[in-house]
Design a protein around this motif. Structure first.
Motif, PDB file in Angstrom:
ATOM      1  N   ILE A 170       0.848  -1.201   0.000  1.00 26.00           N
ATOM      2  CA  ILE A 170       0.000   0.000   0.000  1.00 26.00           C
ATOM      3  C   ILE A 170       0.881   1.249   0.000  1.00 26.00           C
ATOM      4  CG2 ILE A 170      -1.853   1.204   1.205  1.00 26.00           C
ATOM      5  CD1 ILE A 170      -3.111  -1.286   0.787  1.00 26.00           C
ATOM      6  N   ALA A 171       2.026   1.186   0.689  1.00 24.29           N
ATOM      7  CA  ALA A 171       2.937   2.337   0.684  1.00 24.29           C
ATOM      8  C   ALA A 171       3.356   2.647  -0.747  1.00 24.29           C
ATOM      9  CB  ALA A 171       4.161   2.050   1.554  1.00 24.29           C
ATOM     10  N   GLY A 174       0.573   4.312  -2.537  1.00 23.41           N
ATOM     11  CA  GLY A 174       0.458   5.721  -2.147  1.00 23.41           C
ATOM     12  C   GLY A 174       1.484   6.586  -2.863  1.00 23.41           C
ATOM     13  N   ILE A 175       2.724   6.085  -2.961  1.00 16.94           N
ATOM     14  CA  ILE A 175       3.769   6.848  -3.652  1.00 16.94           C
ATOM     15  C   ILE A 175       3.370   7.064  -5.111  1.00 16.94           C
ATOM     16  CG2 ILE A 175       6.153   6.742  -4.471  1.00 16.94           C
ATOM     17  CD1 ILE A 175       6.867   5.244  -1.896  1.00 16.94           C
ATOM     18  N   LEU A 177       0.320   7.040  -6.454  1.00 19.36           N
ATOM     19  CA  LEU A 177      -0.809   7.971  -6.566  1.00 19.36           C
ATOM     20  C   LEU A 177      -0.336   9.405  -6.387  1.00 19.36           C
ATOM     21  CD1 LEU A 177      -3.567   6.058  -4.551  1.00 19.36           C
ATOM     22  CD2 LEU A 177      -3.488   6.429  -7.007  1.00 19.36           C
ATOM     23  N   ALA A 178       0.607   9.610  -5.435  1.00 22.05           N
ATOM     24  CA  ALA A 178       1.107  10.948  -5.182  1.00 22.05           C
ATOM     25  C   ALA A 178       1.870  11.480  -6.393  1.00 22.05           C
ATOM     26  CB  ALA A 178       2.002  10.941  -3.943  1.00 22.05           C
ATOM     27  N   LEU A 179       2.709  10.611  -7.013  1.00 22.50           N
ATOM     28  CA  LEU A 179       3.487  11.056  -8.176  1.00 22.50           C
ATOM     29  C   LEU A 179       2.571  11.471  -9.322  1.00 22.50           C
ATOM     30  CD1 LEU A 179       6.367   8.413  -8.349  1.00 22.50           C
ATOM     31  CD2 LEU A 179       6.567  10.807  -7.722  1.00 22.50           C
ATOM     32  N   LEU A 427      14.757   6.749  -5.469  1.00 28.95           N
ATOM     33  CA  LEU A 427      13.552   6.200  -4.841  1.00 28.95           C
ATOM     34  C   LEU A 427      13.419   4.710  -5.175  1.00 28.95           C
ATOM     35  CD1 LEU A 427      10.815   6.835  -3.353  1.00 28.95           C
ATOM     36  CD2 LEU A 427       9.828   7.081  -5.614  1.00 28.95           C
TER      37      LEU A 427
ATOM     38  N   LEU B  72      -1.284   7.882   2.852  1.00 30.90           N
ATOM     39  CA  LEU B  72       0.145   7.985   3.124  1.00 30.90           C
ATOM     40  C   LEU B  72       0.424   8.087   4.624  1.00 30.90           C
ATOM     41  CD1 LEU B  72       1.371  10.294   0.232  1.00 30.90           C
ATOM     42  CD2 LEU B  72       2.047   7.935   0.640  1.00 30.90           C
ATOM     43  N   VAL B  75      -0.300   4.647   6.265  1.00 32.34           N
ATOM     44  CA  VAL B  75       0.613   3.570   5.934  1.00 32.34           C
ATOM     45  C   VAL B  75       2.000   3.845   6.536  1.00 32.34           C
ATOM     46  CG1 VAL B  75       1.706   4.125   3.734  1.00 32.34           C
ATOM     47  CG2 VAL B  75       0.676   1.894   4.071  1.00 32.34           C
TER      48      VAL B  75
END
Lengths: 502, 215
Positions: A170-171, A174-175, A177-179, A427, B72, B75
């Motif tokens: 999930i992390a 999230g990364i 989706l943020a990008l 990253l 975010l 998590v």
């Protein structure tokens, strides 16, 4: 049989000398990158994608068909000869493949792979030709809520169900989706997270993200360990890769079983071919036990290699169908392909067949042509390809580093993109180091914007009522299947934890 | 993106065998990931709060970023708790899935037993005799990173051929090439071929730098 007519039209436009040349170049480049140790088909597609952008769309996609399958043909070579699979989808074929190579049957193993990849790809592409219109028809009843459910399904299947650690999956999601959030918001025209830089109004290029995560991140990872980890030893092959009739008869049922496992999984967003290849391997293992096959697990069974190999290519083939007809990328590689379409201003999905039908059928035809060319350049020259494995690692990765810079700079000629590339490469390195899966990032970057648009559209129609998201049988089914898959995977994790403690 | 900030602190993954009594920091270097996730979440929060919203659509452009922020924060916190409860020494073992895919699932699907796991360990069985202070070889990574930064800075002033050859040379050197003079030639050959093939052949525009000015 309208499809056959359309496909013949596709062949007519793909079979010009210049287009044949593009398929051939794509197939050679794809196989080469796929064969190189540690680089798989996903990397082949990511590294070579920017290069195709200077061509006109039809030629670019024709070349891409070659790269796409070429990478898959090459994937297993390093697995068989070095015991280091190029892609995780080639992992299951490494078990028996490397055993065969160790017992002096390397050429036979390579031939089994090439034919397996050919058969799997051929059957899957044929299925796509006949069922793509059905999928298109199905997709036309999809509304915003259905597309959002599909995206959520893909997100959670890839980050929670098939990943090692749910939190890390999930992390990664999230990364991703943020990008994907950076840039101008389409519906409202608001600039989001651009820090006022006009270069970021179009968002962070998907090319930068894929090349950074997959290629540069891999080079950093190699750099962090190259002076410390022991090197793998290569098994030499001699002669042509060929199968005699007995071996062919032995392998044929396994190829077909593998294809049967692989084909349906191309339509399910579960991260690609890992699940079907392991399923195919497990089945062959059980069958070998039942028939008391002494080769399996000792000198290497040709069946144990043939089935996963065909499954991997069958998945890749039908994944193309899901991508073209539904606009749904079911694996990281398919996500990069989707980015290629978007680069040309095309959105895969039901409308693509109407608006750019010529291009779609030319692409499907060139997948067939690509398969034929690939089997022709892989069977006789298997040992030539294997020579690529002896390129010194430092030159190989230096070349990849320069090539990633070239690809990213070629797309936009922007220095800012190169800085972003380095940052995203770091990253990618960090994520590899801490076992955070990369596939959810790619899927989130590609599907994130679609999920957002469809969610907002659905909520705008219902005036904020969340009920619309579960308002149709299709969405309810999708969420129910997802919940069941999550529950099964949770039980699986708990059971293994209990058994490892005991 | 604040991705580069974590580098100096990354050396905390000590070798457990040499330290029989591991300190608190052992196996907890993954907190860098937590820091990156929090940094990203805070960046998004500030960006969402200060966004100049255009138009009056509902749900607006801030709606989805808020959801992503929540994911975010959540998590990152869960990951921090997990690292505190069970620190992990560097995962040297090679296994099916290798972090990308669930090994449990692949074991079940492939009916993998001990033989297959053994096979993964075969490749790395010869454990190196020497131990290092950090898991990651920061010297090699550092040289490579410096080469990349230099490449981006030099690309426009000196042009593709020279800067790409320099990058090729630096990476080859960092990864253990023993023939520095020979590598200069290989690098120049590689960058010239790419310039020819992609610049002249495919029409990509690569900066020519001062050499282009002379010619």
């Amino acid at each position: 049989m309208e499809q056959l007519e359309l496909l013949m039209g596709g062949f007519a436009s793909a079979l010009t000398p210049i287009n044949l040349l593009w398929v051939l170049i794509g197939a050679v480049l794809g196989t080469a990158v796929g064969v190189l140790p540690g680089l798989g088909s996903a990397m082949a597609v990511a590294l070579l994608l920017p290069v195709t952008f200077s061509l006109e769309p039809t030629a670019a996609f024709i070349m891409f068909a070659g790269i796409y399958f070429g990478g898959l043909f090459g994937d297993s070579t390093s697995g068989i000869l070095l015991n280091t699979p190029g892609n995780s989808s080639a992992m299951a074929s490494t078990f028996e493949g490397h055993r065969m190579a160790k017992s002096g049957q390397a050429a036979k193993a390579l031939a089994t792979c090439a034919i397996g990849a050919f058969i799997g790809g051929l059957i899957a592409t044929t299925l796509v030709v006949f069922f793509a219109p059905v999928l298109v028809k199905m997709a036309t009843v999809f509304g915003p809520a259905e597309y959002f459910a599909l995206a959520v399904f893909a997100f959670l299947a890839i980050s929670a169900v098939v990943s090692e650690s749910v939190i890390r999956g999930i992390a990664a999601l999230g990364i991703g989706l943020a990008l994907a959030l950076a840039g101008i918001d389409g519906p409202s025209g608001t600039a989001r997270f651009t820090l006022g830089m006009p270069q970021l109004f179009d968002g962070i290029s998907v090319i930068v993200i894929t090349v950074g995560l997959l290629a540069l991140g891999e080079v950093f990872q190699i750099a962090s360990r190259i002076h410390r980890d022991p090197a793998a030893t290569q098994i030499k092959t001699k002669g042509r890769a060929r199968l005699n009739l007995t071996d062919f008869k032995k392998a044929l049922p396994a190829w077909l079983r593998g294809t049967a496992f692989g084909a349906p999984f191309g339509l399910i967003p579960a991260g690609g071919a890992e699940v079907p290849t392991f399923l195919a391997y497990g089945t062959e293992k059980q069958l070998a036990k039942r028939r008391n096959d002494p080769e399996f697990g000792t000198t290497g069974s040709i069946r144990g290699l043939a089935a996963p190999e065909a499954a991997a290519n069958a998945t890749a083939g039908t994944a193309m169908g899901a991508l073209l007809a539904l606009g749904l990328p079911t694996s990281a590689t398919a996500a990069i392909m989707l980015a290629a379409f978007q680069q040309y201003g095309m959105q895969p999905g039901p409308l693509l067949f109407e608006r750019s039908g010529d291009l779609v059928w030319a692409l499907l035809a060139s997948l067939f042509i690509g398969l034929v060319i690939l089997v022709m350049i892989n069977m006789p020259f298997a040992s030539v390809w294997a020579k690529l494995l002896s390129i010194p690692k430092h030159y190989l990765y230096a070349g990849i580093t320069v090539f990633s810079m070239l690809g990213v700079y070629a797309v936009s000629s922007a220095i800012l993109d190169l800085w972003l590339l380095i940052a995203i490469g770091l990253l990618g390195f960090l994520m590899r180091r801490y076992n955070i899966p990369l596939a959810p990032v790619l899927i989130a970057v590609i599907l994130g914007p679609m999920a957002e648009t469809e969610l907002r559209r659905a909520l705008a129609v219902s005036e904020g009522d969340l009920g619309i998201l579960v308002g149709s049988p299709i969405t309810v089914t999708l969420y129910a299947v997802l919940a069941a898959a999550l529950a099964i995977s949770a039980i699986q994790h708990l059971r293994h934890r209990a058994s490892s403690k005991a | 993106m604040s991705i580069t900030q974590h580098q100096p602190e990354a050396g905390s993954a000590k070798d457990t065998q040499r330290n029989p009594q591991p300190g608190f920091r052992t196996g907890r270097s993954e907190f860098i990931v937590v820091a990156v996730l929090y940094a990203l979440a805070i960046f998004l929060t500030i960006g969402t709060a200060t966004m100049k919203v255009q138009g009056k659509s509902a749900p607006g452009p801030q709606f989805f970023p808020i959801l992503v922020c929540i994911i975010l924060y959540l998590v990152a916190t869960l990951l921090a708790i997990q690292i505190l409860r069970s620190p992990k020494a560097p995962d040297n073992s090679v296994h099916p899935g290798h972090g990308q895919f669930s090994a449990d699932m692949l074991h079940d699907l492939g009916q993998l037993g001990k033989e297959e796991d053994q096979k993964f360990e075969d490749g790395v069985s010869q454990t190196p005799a020497k131990t290092w202070k950090t898991y990651t070889d920061w010297r090699t990574v550092g040289i490579m990173l410096a080469g990349l930064v230099a490449f981006v800075l030099l690309l426009n002033p000196v042009g593709w051929i020279i800067s790409a050859a320099m990058l090729f040379w630096v990476v080859a050197y960092a990864l253990g090439s023993h023939r520095p003079i020979f590598d200069v030639g290989v690098g120049l050959l590689f960058s010239s071929i790419t310039q020819l093939a992609f610049g002249a052949g495919l029409g990509l525009s690569l900066p020519s730098g001062f050499i282009g000015g002379i010619l």
